[in-house]
Design a protein around this motif. Structure first.
Motif, PDB file in Angstrom:
ATOM      1  N   VAL A   1      40.034  -0.030 -60.478  1.00  0.00           N
ATOM      2  CA  VAL A   1      39.758  -1.326 -61.425  1.00  0.00           C
ATOM      3  C   VAL A   1      39.469  -0.842 -62.865  1.00  0.00           C
ATOM      4  CG1 VAL A   1      38.455  -3.308 -61.796  1.00  0.00           C
ATOM      5  CG2 VAL A   1      39.296  -2.859 -59.373  1.00  0.00           C
ATOM      6  N   VAL A   2      38.604   0.215 -62.771  1.00  0.00           N
ATOM      7  CA  VAL A   2      38.087   0.924 -63.963  1.00  0.00           C
ATOM      8  C   VAL A   2      39.004   1.213 -65.040  1.00  0.00           C
ATOM      9  CG1 VAL A   2      36.612   2.449 -65.188  1.00  0.00           C
ATOM     10  CG2 VAL A   2      35.878   1.333 -63.137  1.00  0.00           C
ATOM     11  N   ASP A   3      39.072   1.009 -66.198  1.00  0.00           N
ATOM     12  CA  ASP A   3      39.985   1.376 -67.404  1.00  0.00           C
ATOM     13  C   ASP A   3      39.089   2.749 -67.797  1.00  0.00           C
ATOM     14  OD1 ASP A   3      41.298   2.168 -69.416  1.00  0.00           O
ATOM     15  OD2 ASP A   3      41.211   0.161 -70.472  1.00  0.00           O
ATOM     16  N   PHE A   4      39.867   3.753 -67.317  1.00  0.00           N
ATOM     17  CA  PHE A   4      39.233   5.078 -67.747  1.00  0.00           C
ATOM     18  C   PHE A   4      39.679   5.309 -69.093  1.00  0.00           C
ATOM     19  CE2 PHE A   4      38.630   5.578 -63.173  1.00  0.00           C
ATOM     20  CZ  PHE A   4      37.475   6.363 -62.998  1.00  0.00           C
ATOM     21  N   GLY A   5      40.378   4.571 -70.035  1.00  0.00           N
ATOM     22  CA  GLY A   5      40.584   4.813 -71.417  1.00  0.00           C
ATOM     23  C   GLY A   5      39.485   4.537 -71.963  1.00  0.00           C
ATOM     24  N   VAL A   6      38.536   3.602 -71.613  1.00  0.00           N
ATOM     25  CA  VAL A   6      37.481   3.175 -72.442  1.00  0.00           C
ATOM     26  C   VAL A   6      36.185   4.090 -72.221  1.00  0.00           C
ATOM     27  CG1 VAL A   6      35.553   0.958 -72.364  1.00  0.00           C
ATOM     28  CG2 VAL A   6      37.861   0.465 -72.076  1.00  0.00           C
ATOM     29  N   LYS A   7      35.633   4.274 -73.368  1.00  0.00           N
ATOM     30  CA  LYS A   7      34.700   5.545 -73.521  1.00  0.00           C
ATOM     31  C   LYS A   7      33.332   4.743 -73.738  1.00  0.00           C
ATOM     32  CE  LYS A   7      37.628   8.974 -73.182  1.00  0.00           C
ATOM     33  NZ  LYS A   7      37.797   9.487 -71.782  1.00  0.00           N
ATOM     34  N   GLY A   8      32.214   5.382 -73.348  1.00  0.00           N
ATOM     35  CA  GLY A   8      30.735   4.838 -73.579  1.00  0.00           C
ATOM     36  C   GLY A   8      29.740   5.767 -73.238  1.00  0.00           C
ATOM     37  N   THR A   9      28.778   6.026 -73.764  1.00  0.00           N
ATOM     38  CA  THR A   9      27.766   6.743 -73.428  1.00  0.00           C
ATOM     39  C   THR A   9      26.549   5.945 -72.814  1.00  0.00           C
ATOM     40  OG1 THR A   9      26.727   6.707 -75.664  1.00  0.00           O
ATOM     41  CG2 THR A   9      28.472   8.693 -75.072  1.00  0.00           C
ATOM     42  N   VAL A  10      26.520   4.820 -72.636  1.00  0.00           N
ATOM     43  CA  VAL A  10      25.457   3.929 -71.876  1.00  0.00           C
ATOM     44  C   VAL A  10      26.039   3.128 -70.832  1.00  0.00           C
ATOM     45  CG1 VAL A  10      23.556   2.383 -72.392  1.00  0.00           C
ATOM     46  CG2 VAL A  10      24.365   3.661 -74.237  1.00  0.00           C
ATOM     47  N   GLY A  11      25.687   3.057 -69.765  1.00  0.00           N
ATOM     48  CA  GLY A  11      25.994   2.252 -68.673  1.00  0.00           C
ATOM     49  C   GLY A  11      25.305   2.022 -67.667  1.00  0.00           C
TER      50      GLY A  11
ATOM     51  N   ASN B   1      24.642  11.628 -74.117  1.00  0.00           N
ATOM     52  CA  ASN B   1      25.824  11.839 -75.019  1.00  0.00           C
ATOM     53  C   ASN B   1      27.035  12.028 -74.213  1.00  0.00           C
ATOM     54  OD1 ASN B   1      23.976  12.195 -77.150  1.00  0.00           O
ATOM     55  ND2 ASN B   1      23.162  14.143 -76.272  1.00  0.00           N
ATOM     56  N   GLN B   2      27.330  11.906 -73.097  1.00  0.00           N
ATOM     57  CA  GLN B   2      28.305  12.108 -72.204  1.00  0.00           C
ATOM     58  C   GLN B   2      29.099  10.738 -71.934  1.00  0.00           C
ATOM     59  OE1 GLN B   2      29.333  15.128 -71.054  1.00  0.00           O
ATOM     60  NE2 GLN B   2      27.573  16.216 -71.476  1.00  0.00           N
ATOM     61  N   ASP B   3      30.265  10.639 -71.877  1.00  0.00           N
ATOM     62  CA  ASP B   3      31.013   9.460 -71.347  1.00  0.00           C
ATOM     63  C   ASP B   3      30.403   9.237 -70.116  1.00  0.00           C
ATOM     64  OD1 ASP B   3      33.019   7.274 -71.329  1.00  0.00           O
ATOM     65  OD2 ASP B   3      34.112   8.402 -69.857  1.00  0.00           O
ATOM     66  N   VAL B   4      30.024   7.799 -69.642  1.00  0.00           N
ATOM     67  CA  VAL B   4      29.241   7.494 -68.660  1.00  0.00           C
ATOM     68  C   VAL B   4      30.033   7.322 -67.061  1.00  0.00           C
ATOM     69  CG1 VAL B   4      27.182   6.360 -69.417  1.00  0.00           C
ATOM     70  CG2 VAL B   4      29.090   5.233 -69.321  1.00  0.00           C
ATOM     71  N   LYS B   5      31.339   6.944 -67.290  1.00  0.00           N
ATOM     72  CA  LYS B   5      31.981   6.534 -66.238  1.00  0.00           C
ATOM     73  C   LYS B   5      31.803   7.220 -64.961  1.00  0.00           C
ATOM     74  CE  LYS B   5      35.998   5.807 -68.255  1.00  0.00           C
ATOM     75  NZ  LYS B   5      35.335   6.306 -69.698  1.00  0.00           N
ATOM     76  N   GLU B   6      32.338   8.483 -65.099  1.00  0.00           N
ATOM     77  CA  GLU B   6      32.256   9.364 -63.666  1.00  0.00           C
ATOM     78  C   GLU B   6      30.651   9.522 -63.202  1.00  0.00           C
ATOM     79  OE1 GLU B   6      34.849   9.953 -62.041  1.00  0.00           O
ATOM     80  OE2 GLU B   6      33.296  10.976 -60.670  1.00  0.00           O
ATOM     81  N   THR B   7      29.847   9.696 -64.127  1.00  0.00           N
ATOM     82  CA  THR B   7      28.407   9.898 -63.677  1.00  0.00           C
ATOM     83  C   THR B   7      28.116   8.588 -63.048  1.00  0.00           C
ATOM     84  OG1 THR B   7      27.937  10.989 -65.714  1.00  0.00           O
ATOM     85  CG2 THR B   7      26.064  10.341 -64.395  1.00  0.00           C
ATOM     86  N   ILE B   8      28.342   7.343 -63.589  1.00  0.00           N
ATOM     87  CA  ILE B   8      27.763   6.185 -62.692  1.00  0.00           C
ATOM     88  C   ILE B   8      28.703   6.066 -61.426  1.00  0.00           C
ATOM     89  CG2 ILE B   8      27.655   3.801 -62.635  1.00  0.00           C
ATOM     90  CD1 ILE B   8      26.725   3.984 -65.578  1.00  0.00           C
ATOM     91  N   LEU B   9      29.959   6.331 -61.445  1.00  0.00           N
ATOM     92  CA  LEU B   9      30.867   6.078 -60.423  1.00  0.00           C
ATOM     93  C   LEU B   9      30.280   7.011 -59.257  1.00  0.00           C
ATOM     94  CD1 LEU B   9      34.306   5.521 -61.903  1.00  0.00           C
ATOM     95  CD2 LEU B   9      32.942   3.631 -60.572  1.00  0.00           C
ATOM     96  N   SER B  10      30.329   8.291 -59.519  1.00  0.00           N
ATOM     97  CA  SER B  10      29.873   9.189 -58.326  1.00  0.00           C
ATOM     98  C   SER B  10      28.435   8.836 -58.110  1.00  0.00           C
ATOM     99  CB  SER B  10      30.128  10.663 -59.042  1.00  0.00           C
ATOM    100  OG  SER B  10      29.467  10.842 -60.210  1.00  0.00           O
ATOM    101  N   GLY B  11      27.441   8.408 -58.855  1.00  0.00           N
ATOM    102  CA  GLY B  11      26.210   8.025 -58.400  1.00  0.00           C
ATOM    103  C   GLY B  11      26.176   6.997 -57.649  1.00  0.00           C
ATOM    104  N   LEU B  12      27.168   6.024 -57.924  1.00  0.00           N
ATOM    105  CA  LEU B  12      27.067   4.871 -56.838  1.00  0.00           C
ATOM    106  C   LEU B  12      27.786   5.580 -55.448  1.00  0.00           C
ATOM    107  CD1 LEU B  12      28.605   1.908 -59.258  1.00  0.00           C
ATOM    108  CD2 LEU B  12      26.397   2.232 -58.008  1.00  0.00           C
ATOM    109  N   GLU B  13      28.592   6.266 -55.702  1.00  0.00           N
ATOM    110  CA  GLU B  13      29.085   6.750 -54.199  1.00  0.00           C
ATOM    111  C   GLU B  13      27.923   7.404 -53.396  1.00  0.00           C
ATOM    112  OE1 GLU B  13      33.769   7.995 -55.643  1.00  0.00           O
ATOM    113  OE2 GLU B  13      32.256   9.407 -56.135  1.00  0.00           O
ATOM    114  N   LYS B  14      27.094   8.201 -54.042  1.00  0.00           N
ATOM    115  CA  LYS B  14      26.001   8.682 -53.481  1.00  0.00           C
ATOM    116  C   LYS B  14      25.201   7.644 -52.940  1.00  0.00           C
ATOM    117  CE  LYS B  14      26.909  13.039 -54.494  1.00  0.00           C
ATOM    118  NZ  LYS B  14      28.444  12.815 -54.277  1.00  0.00           N
TER     119      LYS B  14
END
Ligand code: F6R
Length: 596
Positions: free
Chosen positions: A57-67, A10-23
């Protein structure tokens, strides 16, 4: 080596995925990308370079709950934007990230994709185009994916998005690692638990040739025939704070410092209620029944195996051979009648070692893995397991896993022995104290590295007996993070050719921890000094001479490799620091080498 993260919830995915990739950065990569799916379609952001760059590079204005997101370590095609994942099918309906290698990509292109125009040079794009092709021919999406998987040869961990069904992530795995994380109102997928541990500690293993359909509420696992597989999740033991750097400037320094603590933890984990060292009796009796132990490993783990061979032969009188995995698999030696195989691997995911495991399992031989990662491929697929208890090792250059491997091998040797002549528990405890003293003396290594290694083009480590094994590991450590061309050499071999490379001020680092070779190695030091070498000598206190620059506290001679590697690790660290290198993520290297 390549990392995958996916999220649906249900959350916007960008930060979850980017920080997951950082890990997952520790695994090694050269480009990165993410795909975000929302009601308006798929948005893809990718480029060559680090996650820090991808964030721009990521457009933080774009929202989405799947990624889904990916870090790529180039195998097919240069590291550039086009070859970065995610990749899309020609109609853009399907988007996919992949870890692994599709070995029959050429045959698949010829047979199924003759008319397809490819965007990238990657093997991965073949997979997404095939899924599209079979869907275009009328197959349901899950069937098209499973059918594609039956045609692929090679290794894969895949996460796939379908623009027409934003409620689902499809995932699949063969040989490459992939875990599914179970959340409340969301689910995740990742190459390992570190990418997800900040969100969940409940994980489903996905086995080879399995496929899963993940929605925000459900996880359903299938085999490639479409039959459902029932599996319980397990609770990951990883502590989220274990994967943070804390106040350290680099993971490598933190992990070097952790070694005394890891050694004490190993002692505690391999102790029974009576305070004696103990190990699974099934493992010990299987080794005793064998006529020869074969250790198989790569890189640093191979170097630990060299010490392990010495320990098994000296302490347990067990004939032992050691082999590099990538050689053993295609050039298998003549085996004894009752071999026992030991796989040493920090990650438990190394494809070269796994290829050997598959082969020896087919031959029906008993297998033991010594790994740091419970639930990893080698852990799961071997008959017996021993854990390193080193905690997550994140810096690409292995340090604490190496000493943990030697410690576990020392305990194993002691327990396999009918009578163990050394008080291993006491000697390991002494080694932990010596390690601590070495780690407390960082200014010395900083100073030596600045003087001898900051600008040199090449360097030699020399030693005899087990010190030679430490030299091999020390040389690997120095070259991989500081890019100084370094050779680890058996000191007595120098005069047979390599001494020709010694010039004025060539750094030569000599290691002396064994009484029987002290004088011989010191003669070799004189030989290189006479030819202009700038020598650093490190020695155990009881063997030291006044001019030795690094003095290591006394330990039992069998355990000397546990402690003598620490000055070498610290010299590498400071050399890399003075040369302004990316210490935790050296160029071209991956932490988890999941391709052969
Ligand atoms: C070097 C290093 C590598 C690994 C090798 C095997 O610092 O880490 O040489 O030791 O790639 O990896 P594992 O132990 O995970 O099988």
């Amino acid at each position: 080596m390549c990392g995958i993260v996916g999220y649906i919830g249900n959350q916007d995915v960008k930060e979850t995925i980017l920080s997951g990739l950082e890990k997952l950065e520790y695994r090694g990569y050269d480009s990165a990308g993410i795909a975000i799916l929302n009601g308006n379609g798929i948005n893809i952001y990718k480029d060559k370079g680090r996650i820090a760059h991808l964030r721009n590079v990521v457009d933080f204005g774009v929202k989405g709950t799947v990624g889904i997101g990916h870090t790529r370590w180039a195998t097919h095609g240069k590291p550039n934007k086009v070859n970065s994942h995610p990749h899309q099918s020609s109609t853009k309906r399907f988007t996919l990230v992949h870890n692994g290698i599709i070995e029959n990509e050429d045959a698949l292109r010829l047979e199924y994709l003759k008319d397809t125009k490819f965007e990238s040079d990657t093997d991965t794009e073949v997979v997404v185009q095939m899924i599209q092709k079979f869907v275009d021919e009328g197959q349901e999406v899950p069937l098209a994916i499973r059918y594609t998987l039956t045609l692929i040869e090679g290794s894969y961990a895949l996460a796939i998005l379908d623009q027409e069904n934003p409620e689902v992530i499809y995932v699949a795995k063969n040989k490459s690692p992939l875990l599914i994380g179970k959340g409340e109102g969301f689910n995740m997928v990742g190459s390992d638990a570190m990418a997800m541990i900040h969100h969940t500690n409940q994980f489903y293993e996905l086995h080879d040739k399995e496929f899963a359909v993940i929605t925000k509420e459900n996880i359903t696992i299938y085999n490639l025939f479409g039959m459902t597989i029932n599996r319980d999740y397990y609770i990951g033991e990883l502590d989220a704070t274990d994967i943070e750097k804390g106040t350290y400037p680099h993971y490598m320094l933190k992990e070097i410092d952790e070694q005394p603590f890891v050694l004490r933890r190993i002692i505690a984990n391999y102790q029974n209620e009576m305070g004696q060292l103990s190990m699974d009796e099934n493992i010990l009796s299987a080794i005793r029944q064998s006529d020869r132990v074969y250790i198989v490993a790569c890189g640093t783990s191979y170097h630990a195996g060299l010490v392990g061979k010495h320990l098994l032969e000296k302490v347990a009188s067990k004939p032992t051979e050691i082999h590099v995995s990538s050689e053993f698999v295609y050039n298998t030696p003549l085996l004894s009648e009752r071999p026992f195989f030991v796989f040493i691997s920090q990650s438990g995911e190394t494809a070269d070692s796994r290829a050997v495991l598959v082969k020896v399992k087919e031959m029906g031989y008993p297998t033991l893995s010594i790994t740091n990662v419970k639930g990893s491929t080698l852990y799961r697929e071997t008959q017996y397991q021993l854990l390193l208890h080193a905690g997550p090792e994140i810096a690409v250059a292995s340090t604490k896993a190496y000493t943990a491997q030697i410690a576990v091998l020392a305990i194993l040797a002691c327990k396999v022995a009918v009578t163990c002549d050394i008080d291993m528990l006491k000697e390991l405890s002494i080694a932990a104290n010596v390690m601590e003293a070495l780690c407390d003396n960082k200014e010395l290594y900083d100073q030596l590295a600045r003087t001898y290694l900051a600008t040199t083009r090449n360097c030699f480590y020399i030693g005899r007996h087990v010190d030679y094994y430490t030299c091999l590991e020390a040389a690997l450590k120095l070259k991989e993070i500081s890019y100084i061309q370094t050779e680890g050499f058996a000191a007595g071999e120098l005069k047979h050719g390599t001494i020709a490379l010694i010039e004025d001020n060539t750094p030569v680092i000599a290691i002396i921890t064994q009484e029987g070779i002290n004088l011989n190695t010191r003669s070799n030091i004189k030989e290189v000094k006479a030819r202009g070498a700038a020598v650093i000598t490190m020695s155990l206190k009881r063997l030291s001479s006044k001019t030795d620059q690094i003095i290591i506290g006394d330990v039992h001679e069998y355990l000397a490799p546990l402690v003598s590697v620490i000055p070498a690790q610290l010299l590498s660290y400071y050399a890399a620091l003075h040369r302004d290198c990316d210490i935790d993520k050296p160029r071209n290297l991956a932490k988890s080498v999941t391709v052969e």
